[in-house]
Enzyme design. Structure first.
Site, PDB file in Angstrom:
ATOM      1  N   HIS A  94      23.534  84.198  25.454  1.00 21.17           N
ATOM      2  CA  HIS A  94      23.499  84.784  24.830  1.00 21.17           C
ATOM      3  C   HIS A  94      22.292  85.645  25.520  1.00 21.17           C
ATOM      4  O   HIS A  94      20.433  84.716  26.140  1.00 21.17           O
ATOM      5  CB  HIS A  94      22.533  85.282  24.010  1.00 21.17           C
ATOM      6  CG  HIS A  94      23.844  85.676  22.650  1.00 21.17           C
ATOM      7  ND1 HIS A  94      23.650  85.763  20.779  1.00 21.17           N
ATOM      8  CD2 HIS A  94      24.553  86.691  22.819  1.00 21.17           C
ATOM      9  CE1 HIS A  94      24.270  86.101  20.306  1.00 21.17           C
ATOM     10  NE2 HIS A  94      25.397  86.967  21.324  1.00 21.17           N
ATOM     11  N   ASP A  96      19.329  87.538  25.881  1.00 20.87           N
ATOM     12  CA  ASP A  96      17.867  87.579  24.987  1.00 20.87           C
ATOM     13  C   ASP A  96      16.997  85.408  25.616  1.00 20.87           C
ATOM     14  O   ASP A  96      15.952  85.351  25.729  1.00 20.87           O
ATOM     15  CB  ASP A  96      17.178  87.256  24.134  1.00 20.87           C
ATOM     16  CG  ASP A  96      18.532  87.100  23.246  1.00 20.87           C
ATOM     17  OD1 ASP A  96      19.481  86.714  23.459  1.00 20.87           O
ATOM     18  OD2 ASP A  96      18.164  87.177  22.503  1.00 20.87           O
ATOM     19  N   HIS A  97      18.611  84.638  25.890  1.00 22.21           N
ATOM     20  CA  HIS A  97      18.065  83.403  25.929  1.00 22.21           C
ATOM     21  C   HIS A  97      18.287  82.645  27.667  1.00 22.21           C
ATOM     22  O   HIS A  97      17.883  81.974  28.027  1.00 22.21           O
ATOM     23  CB  HIS A  97      18.826  82.824  24.776  1.00 22.21           C
ATOM     24  CG  HIS A  97      18.245  82.909  24.114  1.00 22.21           C
ATOM     25  ND1 HIS A  97      17.116  81.643  23.222  1.00 22.21           N
ATOM     26  CD2 HIS A  97      18.689  83.844  23.023  1.00 22.21           C
ATOM     27  CE1 HIS A  97      17.278  83.161  21.786  1.00 22.21           C
ATOM     28  NE2 HIS A  97      17.719  83.535  21.874  1.00 22.21           N
ATOM     29  N   HIS A 182      26.096  79.224  15.144  1.00 21.17           N
ATOM     30  CA  HIS A 182      25.685  81.219  15.817  1.00 21.17           C
ATOM     31  C   HIS A 182      26.448  81.786  16.596  1.00 21.17           C
ATOM     32  O   HIS A 182      27.049  81.712  18.060  1.00 21.17           O
ATOM     33  CB  HIS A 182      24.162  80.672  16.892  1.00 21.17           C
ATOM     34  CG  HIS A 182      23.809  81.577  17.347  1.00 21.17           C
ATOM     35  ND1 HIS A 182      23.350  82.598  16.459  1.00 21.17           N
ATOM     36  CD2 HIS A 182      23.704  82.509  18.581  1.00 21.17           C
ATOM     37  CE1 HIS A 182      22.480  83.749  17.178  1.00 21.17           C
ATOM     38  NE2 HIS A 182      22.855  83.835  18.286  1.00 21.17           N
ATOM     39  N   ASP A 205      18.300  79.400  18.056  1.00 20.77           N
ATOM     40  CA  ASP A 205      19.529  80.484  17.449  1.00 20.77           C
ATOM     41  C   ASP A 205      20.006  80.193  16.731  1.00 20.77           C
ATOM     42  O   ASP A 205      21.131  79.797  16.824  1.00 20.77           O
ATOM     43  CB  ASP A 205      20.253  82.119  18.158  1.00 20.77           C
ATOM     44  CG  ASP A 205      19.328  82.442  18.666  1.00 20.77           C
ATOM     45  OD1 ASP A 205      18.218  83.518  19.073  1.00 20.77           O
ATOM     46  OD2 ASP A 205      19.665  84.116  18.861  1.00 20.77           O
ATOM     47  N   HIS A 270      10.865  83.989  17.604  1.00 21.87           N
ATOM     48  CA  HIS A 270      12.062  84.495  17.794  1.00 21.87           C
ATOM     49  C   HIS A 270      12.485  86.017  16.430  1.00 21.87           C
ATOM     50  O   HIS A 270      13.238  85.727  16.003  1.00 21.87           O
ATOM     51  CB  HIS A 270      13.522  83.621  17.758  1.00 21.87           C
ATOM     52  CG  HIS A 270      14.634  84.895  17.826  1.00 21.87           C
ATOM     53  ND1 HIS A 270      15.868  84.916  17.522  1.00 21.87           N
ATOM     54  CD2 HIS A 270      15.819  84.495  19.388  1.00 21.87           C
ATOM     55  CE1 HIS A 270      16.828  85.945  18.087  1.00 21.87           C
ATOM     56  NE2 HIS A 270      17.423  85.360  19.266  1.00 21.87           N
TER      57      HIS A 270
HETATM   58 ZN   LIG Z   1      18.137  85.449  20.206  1.00 15.47          ZN
HETATM   59 ZN   LIG Z   2      21.685  84.509  20.439  1.00 15.53          ZN
END
Ligand SMILES: [Zn+2]
Ligand SMILES: [Zn+2]
Length: 305
Positions: A94, A96-97, A182, A205, A270
């Protein structure tokens, strides 16, 4: 006046003092550092928190977990030299990571990185790595010629991780991982770092995960993602709201997980929603406290734990 010090009381006091001292002050032992670099969840840039990432520093080496946007800058703000990066771990793909995965390598190289970096994460990490180098070829070629830098590509060794288990063991640290839940991502990972002085687990996550509880068993520090359900993003019934509720862990359950794993400290990170005013530190704390009696830290960027 103090009573005279007998040999017996001297030894007793010395033992008590040594027990109370943090490891960093004991001769010959360097404390393993954990710094939260970014603590927001979700793909959009936030005003008050950077994108998710953390660094563990053991000896002279940095082990970076996740590469949210701005990770290189956050490392600089934390005072961690980019040339000290030895391993990079991606929990899942993802953005954001992972948005700055290649950028971190490129900028570390621009800052004189000349040593090997191993990177770890779900497939297709090797292809992502080679495509990033292809995309960056004009800059890489010019700097190699113009600034006499060694080629970056041979320094970077990606490892695709498909299952849980032990990943590496060096003279500072042992790293294990497990698969977490996830959805709809096919592979998402949590990582555990065992150093001589402390053990640290990063959840990545995940919704509630039995694998994670097993991985985190009796750890000194668990950094776990947190969701505040009453203020979850997206409108009622929207695809975004459905994803958030199905794929992340309500903060009250994070407390339960910390208790079941028997961890000695819980660090919330997070945050979803990720802007500070939407959910206060006290609200995050109260949620996690419902089912966990140990020390809880509400994470913030650049906090060292
Ligand atoms: Zn995330
Ligand atoms: Zn994620």
């Amino acid at each position: 006046m103090r009573p005279p010090l007998t040999r017996r009381t001297f030894i007793a006091q010395a033992v008590a003092a040594a027990a109370a001292l943090p490891l960093v002050q004991r001769p010959g032992v360097t404390r393993t550092r954990l710094i939260l670099l970014g603590t927001a969840g979700g793909p959009t840039p936030k005003k008050t928190r950077a994108a998710p990432s953390q660094v563990i520093v053991a000896g002279d080496r940095a082990y970076v977990v996740d590469c949210g946007n701005g990770v290189a800058r956050q490392l600089v703000l934390a005072g961690i030299p980019l040339v000290s990066i030895r391993h990079v771990f991606i929990t899942h793909h993802h953005s954001d990571h992972s948005a700055d995965y290649g950028t971190l390598l490129l900028l570390a190289w621009g800052d004189a990185l000349k040593t090997r970096v191993d990177t770890w994460g779900p497939p297709p990490l090797a292809r992502i790595t080679s495509l990033f180098f292809e995309m960056s070829r004009p800059d890489l070629a010019i700097r190699e010629r113009d600034e006499g830098r060694p080629p970056l590509e041979p320094l970077v060794h990606p490892h695709e991780v498909r299952r849980g288990g032990r990943l590496l063991h060096d003279d500072h640290i042992t790293v294990q991982c497990c698969l977490v839940d996830h959805p709809p991502l096919p592979i998402a990972l949590a990582y555990r770092f065992d150093a001589p002085d402390r053990s640290i687990v990063i959840s990545g996550d995940t919704r509630r995960s039995a694998n994670l509880i097993a991985l985190a068993k009796n750890a000194d520090v668990l950094v776990h993602e947190a969701l505040y359900v009453a203020r979850a993003p997206g409108t009622e019934g929207s695809a975004l709201r459905r994803h958030v509720l199905a794929s992340h862990t309500p903060v009250e359950d994070v407390g339960r997980i910390a208790t079941e794993a028997g961890v000695k400290m819980l660090v919330l990170s997070h945050f979803v929603p990720g802007e500070t005013p939407l959910v206060t530190d006290d609200e995050w704390l109260a949620g996690a406290r419902e089912h966990y009696a140990g020390p809880i830290v509400v994470g913030r960027d650049l906090l060292e734990i």
